[in-house]
Design an enzyme around this catalytic site. Structure first.
Site, PDB file in Angstrom:
ATOM      1  N   TYR A  22     -21.447 -24.903 -32.207  1.00 62.67           N
ATOM      2  CA  TYR A  22     -22.831 -25.014 -32.675  1.00 62.67           C
ATOM      3  C   TYR A  22     -23.137 -23.997 -33.776  1.00 62.67           C
ATOM      4  O   TYR A  22     -24.241 -23.470 -33.849  1.00 62.67           O
ATOM      5  CB  TYR A  22     -23.804 -24.858 -31.490  1.00 62.67           C
ATOM      6  CG  TYR A  22     -23.396 -25.718 -30.321  1.00 62.67           C
ATOM      7  CD1 TYR A  22     -23.514 -27.103 -30.384  1.00 62.67           C
ATOM      8  CD2 TYR A  22     -22.831 -25.155 -29.181  1.00 62.67           C
ATOM      9  CE1 TYR A  22     -23.088 -27.898 -29.345  1.00 62.67           C
ATOM     10  CE2 TYR A  22     -22.404 -25.946 -28.135  1.00 62.67           C
ATOM     11  CZ  TYR A  22     -22.535 -27.319 -28.219  1.00 62.67           C
ATOM     12  OH  TYR A  22     -22.111 -28.095 -27.192  1.00 62.67           O
ATOM     13  N   TYR A 154     -27.018 -32.643 -19.912  1.00 63.84           N
ATOM     14  CA  TYR A 154     -26.010 -32.391 -20.952  1.00 63.84           C
ATOM     15  C   TYR A 154     -24.710 -33.045 -20.507  1.00 63.84           C
ATOM     16  O   TYR A 154     -24.259 -32.822 -19.373  1.00 63.84           O
ATOM     17  CB  TYR A 154     -25.799 -30.888 -21.173  1.00 63.84           C
ATOM     18  CG  TYR A 154     -24.685 -30.629 -22.169  1.00 63.84           C
ATOM     19  CD1 TYR A 154     -24.903 -30.774 -23.541  1.00 63.84           C
ATOM     20  CD2 TYR A 154     -23.402 -30.307 -21.743  1.00 63.84           C
ATOM     21  CE1 TYR A 154     -23.885 -30.591 -24.452  1.00 63.84           C
ATOM     22  CE2 TYR A 154     -22.368 -30.111 -22.651  1.00 63.84           C
ATOM     23  CZ  TYR A 154     -22.609 -30.257 -23.997  1.00 63.84           C
ATOM     24  OH  TYR A 154     -21.597 -30.086 -24.896  1.00 63.84           O
ATOM     25  N   ASP A 255     -21.476 -36.642 -13.310  1.00 64.40           N
ATOM     26  CA  ASP A 255     -20.774 -35.733 -14.225  1.00 64.40           C
ATOM     27  C   ASP A 255     -20.716 -34.371 -13.536  1.00 64.40           C
ATOM     28  O   ASP A 255     -21.698 -33.626 -13.525  1.00 64.40           O
ATOM     29  CB  ASP A 255     -21.535 -35.668 -15.554  1.00 64.40           C
ATOM     30  CG  ASP A 255     -20.912 -34.688 -16.539  1.00 64.40           C
ATOM     31  OD1 ASP A 255     -20.039 -33.903 -16.122  1.00 64.40           O
ATOM     32  OD2 ASP A 255     -21.310 -34.705 -17.712  1.00 64.40           O
ATOM     33  N   LYS A 284     -13.873 -28.511 -17.041  1.00 66.95           N
ATOM     34  CA  LYS A 284     -14.136 -27.073 -17.057  1.00 66.95           C
ATOM     35  C   LYS A 284     -13.240 -26.251 -16.126  1.00 66.95           C
ATOM     36  O   LYS A 284     -12.202 -25.787 -16.567  1.00 66.95           O
ATOM     37  CB  LYS A 284     -15.624 -26.820 -16.824  1.00 66.95           C
ATOM     38  CG  LYS A 284     -16.430 -27.230 -18.067  1.00 66.95           C
ATOM     39  CD  LYS A 284     -17.790 -26.583 -18.146  1.00 66.95           C
ATOM     40  CE  LYS A 284     -18.358 -26.645 -19.545  1.00 66.95           C
ATOM     41  NZ  LYS A 284     -19.254 -27.769 -19.805  1.00 66.95           N
TER      42      LYS A 284
END
Ligand SMILES: *Cc1c(COP(=O)(O)O)cnc(C)c1O
Length: 434
Positions: A22, A154, A255, A284
């Site tokens: 980002y 997200y 998710d 992750k």
């Protein structure tokens, strides 16, 4: 080994050539140079604000649950390195991937039986969406191709995941006119322990019923919404989703890329709900933060549905699918986790966070302090000054990465009590100064 770059030179090359998450190009912030990491500590190439080492309060974005440079994970990587780091997965298979897939089926909720090994979380969400759309195509219902989610989520940065991220104020607002248009329910009411709100449950049911003809799937982060705002909600809403999806022929995707592998106090957040999704993504912490890997699991109903279609295959196949090195480390990381009383460690860290973050509630500018599992969040009533907040944390000897109105931490499970207390002091300092 090539000669090491001096930190100043490294930073200047970094600014000139390297994108960061980002980030603008050229970079505007001065990233800290990490030289090595061990246990819960990142060692900097040169001291910053008087600190040469920082306790990692972020687990490198939820991933390094066992800390860094772990002898067991190092050994798994080395052992696999000596056999093969990679081999293509088309037409070939190997023990690390087969072991990993079997292990994932064993430890995830019951009807999930089939595993697609992807190379990142975002790709695993793309695959989940593809599975759901293809399932309905195969069933002769190609109009079912939209997704429903709730706001505040997200799901990653590639195209389909972006389309189900929170459409407002998030990182992907820029693309609002370009992305596939999905259906958004209101944000789930806050609070893991909060009494479920009947009006909100009705809102979910009505929205699913209204759009059922066009809906392929509902996709949500169960119990904890991570990068969309670090919010916790009642597991009851997930049961509402399950019922409504079943009643209206809609698939349910969890998710669990952030919540998986113990972070919320259950091995998977689905464990808080008593129900199972049709499709589930993990990532992750899958490899303990060592290598990039994620997985999409689905039920036999979904897999067999796809197989009955005109195109009976799942048309997805990353070059590095099932990477042996990542698979071997993932297996070792799962064994390491399950071979210890991880629930106790997560509870211990949660207790430390609750105690250590309590003073933050009295700070001016703090709106809310919340803890679930080994996740601690301080929400401000204003946009955080990221540079000032990061500096305050570094001065306390801790690495944090605040964003939006949030200063938060999810420490490695091996973080000792003193270091948890230190992280809490840093979160409070960051909340005060940010
Ligand atoms: C991080 C994250 C992703 C994306 O994973 P990447 O590996 O960064 O692509 C997707 N969903 C959730 C819930 C995440 O936390």
């Amino acid at each position: 080994m090539p000669e090491a770059l001096a930190p100043a030179e490294l930073r200047s090359l970094d600014r000139a050539h390297v994108w960061h998450p980002y980030g603008p190009m050229p970079g505007r912030q001065e990233p800290l140079v990490v030289e090595s990491a061990s246990g819960v500590r990142l060692r900097l190439a040169e001291p910053a604000h008087g600190q040469q080492e920082l306790v990692d309060g972020m687990s490198s974005w939820w991933s390094a649950v066992h800390g860094y440079n772990h002898p067991v994970l190092n050994e798994a990587a080395r052992g696999q390195l000596d056999r093969m780091s990679h081999v293509m997965f088309g037409g070939l298979t190997h023990e690390p991937a087969v072991r990993l897939a079997t292990r994932l089926v064993e430890i995830t909720p019951e009807p999930l039986r089939h595993v697609f090994l992807a190379d990142s979380g975002s790709v695993s969400v793309e695959v989940a969406v593809k599975m759901c759309l293809q399932y309905w195509r195969s069933a002769g219902r190609p109009a079912k191709q939209r997704l429903l989610t709730w706001r505040g989520g997200y799901h990653g940065d590639t195209w389909q995941p972006m389309s189900v991220c929170d459409p407002e104020g998030g990182m992907h607002e820029l693309w609002s006119g370009v992305l596939p248009r999905q259906i958004f329910a209101d944000e789930p009411p806050a609070g893991f322990d909060a009494e479920p709100d009947a009006a909100y449950a009705r809102h979910l049911r009505e929205l699913i019923a209204e759009h059922a003809d066009r809906l392929a799937a509902v996709i949500v982060e169960p119990v904890v919404q991570g990068a969309g705002g670090m919010r916790f909600h009642s597991p009851a809403y997930l049961r509402v989703l399950r019922e409504a999806c079943d009643a209206h022929d809609v698939l349910l995707v969890f998710d669990e890329i952030a919540t998986g592998f113990g972070r919320t106090g259950k091995l998977f957040a689905a464990g808080h709900t008593g129900i199972s999704p049709d499709v589930m993504c993990v990532g992750k912490a899958l490899t303990g933060g060592y290598l990039t890997m994620a997985a999409t699991l689905c039920t036999s109903r979904v897999a067999e549905g796809i197989s009955r279609g005109d195109v009976p295959v799942l048309a997805h196949g990353p070059t590095f699918m099932g990477n042996p090195l990542a698979s071997a480390v993932a297996c070792a990381s799962i064994d390491l986790l399950l071979g210890q009383d991880w629930e106790r460690e997560v509870r211990r860290i949660g207790t430390g966070l609750r105690e250590g973050l309590a003073p933050a509630a009295k700070l001016p500018g703090v709106r809310d302090v919340r803890v679930l599992g080994a996740i601690g969040v301080v929400q401000l009533d204003h946009e955080v000054d990221m540079a000032a907040a990061t500096r305050a944390a570094v001065r306390e000897g801790v690495w944090l990465r605040p964003f939006r109105d949030l200063v938060y931490t999810m420490p490695p499970y091996v973080t000792g009590d003193d270091d948890v207390a230190r992280i809490c002091r840093a979160v409070c300092a960051a909340a005060r100064e940010g």
